[in-house]
Write an enzyme that holds these catalytic residues in place. Structure first.
Site, PDB file in Angstrom:
ATOM      1  N   CYS A  42       0.834  -1.205   0.000  1.00  0.00           N
ATOM      2  CA  CYS A  42       0.000   0.000   0.000  1.00  0.00           C
ATOM      3  C   CYS A  42       0.874   1.263   0.000  1.00  0.00           C
ATOM      4  O   CYS A  42       1.496   1.588  -0.998  1.00  0.00           O
ATOM      5  CB  CYS A  42      -0.962  -0.062   1.186  1.00  0.00           C
ATOM      6  N   HIS A  53      -3.690  -5.234   0.539  1.00  0.00           N
ATOM      7  CA  HIS A  53      -3.205  -5.744   1.832  1.00  0.00           C
ATOM      8  C   HIS A  53      -3.326  -7.270   1.876  1.00  0.00           C
ATOM      9  O   HIS A  53      -4.370  -7.793   2.241  1.00  0.00           O
ATOM     10  CB  HIS A  53      -4.025  -5.137   2.977  1.00  0.00           C
ATOM     11  N   GLU A  75      -2.179  -9.179   4.039  1.00  0.00           N
ATOM     12  CA  GLU A  75      -2.248  -9.644   5.436  1.00  0.00           C
ATOM     13  C   GLU A  75      -3.676  -9.680   5.985  1.00  0.00           C
ATOM     14  O   GLU A  75      -3.929 -10.284   7.039  1.00  0.00           O
ATOM     15  CB  GLU A  75      -1.360  -8.759   6.329  1.00  0.00           C
TER      16      GLU A  75
END
Ligand code: XMP
Length: 516
Positions: free
Chosen positions: A90, A175, A177
């Site tokens: 990001c 993202h 994660e």
């Protein structure tokens, strides 16, 4: 892995993104060690980690700010000369693009987004021609810097992922994660294993031997003391210290009278058979006396914190302890100043965290590199009972900050019972696994009810049940109606002084999890 081997590891530079901890946890779940450092860490800074990890790669986290802002956070460019692969997520991607002369414009994407994989290589290896990923950004990269190659795009982001192949520097706009990114784990795994060539050779369980050795080496045959609140962290630290020091450890459990039902007893039962001296100090009256007429939440916290230190000081002197052992865990350490870019929402005074004014030769933190779930894993291996390992987070000042207004013995009795009912019903209905906390609050609103055939005027209890990853944000839980109904019926029937029960339907933000 033998305990003497140094595991492979990934450093994460923290630009203040809310998912920074999540990145570290995902990597650790794959048995590769990871540490979070401030965004401006230097190669020398990273070098100091060589006793705990073999550096295999670096990840730049996201950030709430824009790379074009005047005070935008940058990284030390010498980091790129270390020669290990880099992955910008990001803001991390945008920073790499901006620094290399790419054009960035405002173009927002938020939520689950379809991304087209132009080349399924490296971090994107094995992915489908398109994937659903989690986006949360205001700026967008519009062209690829010279020497870089675009590997993914979306309908709104001309460059959603790019790579500098020679230096193995990667950037992705989304993202991986976050669980909403369908193949996020595969993307992280591709980076750490295929691009960085790390070995999955780290286990939190190796920590037992390591911590026991460390404590024994420092304390030798002198005496240490630990404040055992009964929470997961101090209990695991206590069990490790007991293994290392046996009778040379005194564990002090201060019962301030604001514990949940049976809590001090459970702590006593869990530790009495271990080879350590356990002292339970019944300090209920002195705490309650000091809180008389106090209604302000911060004042309550301050008084309880001070009184706790006083009791603990008396005991430390009595047992002539040179060392203090604490259960500080990795997120606590990060939040208290290792990194500085994320916003602090509320400062907590954990009455278990004792300040420098106390006179110890050294403070030992055996859990300082671990996350909560890793600490729980250690607790299981150390044979701590389930009630302690699965315990919910509980504020140091305890029920005193769940009673709005003045704390009295009567209110404590009412709340303790209401809280026990909430806990029992949530756990009996087997919905506790996905919950961060579930508890009762005693409000300062009284209201009219009917008990039997008579008018009653009693307390209002609020029930709070939240889901969360790290307590920084939280959602109230969609607890099944039947469970809420059972909780309400039981509190109404079993506690005569309560005439109304309400369910708290506020997320954090705008509310905090606790009411005070
Ligand atoms: P809030 O209420 O700020 O809480 O949303 C976030 C998490 O921290 C816990 N909490 C505390 N823990 N001392 C503590 O040790 C405190 O004073 C304190 N206040 C809140 C809370 O239970 C939640 O998990």
């Amino acid at each position: 892995m033998a305990t003497t081997e140094i595991p492979d590891g990934i450093v994460i530079l923290d630009f203040g993104g809310q998912y920074c901890h999540l990145i570290a946890r995902r990597i650790r779940e794959m048995h590769v060690y990871s540490e979070i450092l401030p965004s401006d860490a230097t190669p020398e800074h990273i070098e100091t980690l060589k006793s705990v990890m073999n550096l295999k790669g670096i990840i730049f986290s996201g950030s709430p700010s824009s790379v074009k802002a005047k005070d935008a956070l940058k990284f030390n460019s010498e980091i790129l000369e270390i020669g290990v692969p880099v992955l910008g997520l990001c803001y991390g991607l945008q920073l790499l693009a901006h620094m290399n002369g790419a054009k960035l414009e405002k173009a927002q994407e938020y939520g689950i987004t379809k991304v087209y994989i132009d080349e399924p290589i490296g971090v994107l290896e094995g992915l489908n021609p398109y994937e659903y990923v989690w986006m949360s950004h205001g700026d967008t990269v519009f062209n690829v810097p010279q020497g870089w190659k675009r590997v993914a795009h979306t309908d709104r982001s001309p460059v959603a992922a790019m790579v500098q192949p020679e230096k193995k520097i990667w950037g992705v706009q989304w993202h991986p994660e976050v669980i909403h990114t369908e193949h996020g784990k595969e993307m992280i795994s591709n980076f750490i294993f295929k691009v960085c060539k790390a070995e999955p050779n780290w286990r939190p369980l190796d920590k037992i031997d390591e911590a026991v050795k460390k404590i024994t080496n420092i304390v030798g045959d002198r005496h240490a003391i630990i404040a055992l609140s009964g929470g997961v962290d101090s209990s695991v630290a206590g069990a490790l210290a007991a293994r290392a020091l046996g009778k040379n450890l005194t564990a002090v459990h201060v019962d301030h009278g604001f514990m949940r039902r049976n809590e001090s007893n459970e702590v006593y039962e869990a530790f009495k058979t271990r080879n350590l001296k356990l002292v339970v100090v019944d300090a209920k009256n002195r705490f309650l006396r000091r809180l008389k007429d106090v209604t302000d939440p911060e004042e309550k916290r301050k008084i309880i914190g001070e009184e706790f230190i006083r009791v603990f000081e008396e005991k430390a002197r009595e047992y002539k302890a040179d060392f203090l052992i604490q259960g500080t865990i990795y997120p606590d350490r990060i939040e208290s100043g290792i990194t500085k870019n994320s916003d602090t929402i509320k400062t907590h005074h954990n009455v278990g965290g004792l300040p420098d004014i106390m006179d110890f030769k050294e403070v030992i933190d055996p859990l300082e590199d671990l996350y909560k779930d890793e600490v729980r894993e250690l607790g299981k291996r150390l044979d701590l009972p389930k009630e302690i390992i699965s315990r919910q987070p509980f504020p140091g000042p305890g029920l005193a900050v769940r009673i709005i207004g003045e704390v009295t013995e009567e209110k404590l009795d009412v709340l303790r019972l209401a809280d026990a009912i909430v806990v029992e019903e949530i756990e009996n209905n087997e919905i506790s696994n996905d919950l961060w906390q579930y508890f009762a609050v005693l409000t300062n609103t009284k209201s009219t009810g009917v008990k039997g055939d008579e008018r009653a005027y009693g307390y209002t209890v609020a029930v709070r049940v939240v889901e969360s990853v790290d307590a920084m944000t939280a959602n109230f839980s969609f607890v099944p109606w039947e469970v809420l109904e059972r909780i309400s019926n039981r509190i109404g029937n079993e506690i005569p002084k309560v005439t109304r029960i309400v369910y708290d339907i506020t997320h954090k933000p705008p509310s905090t999890i606790e009411w005070e």
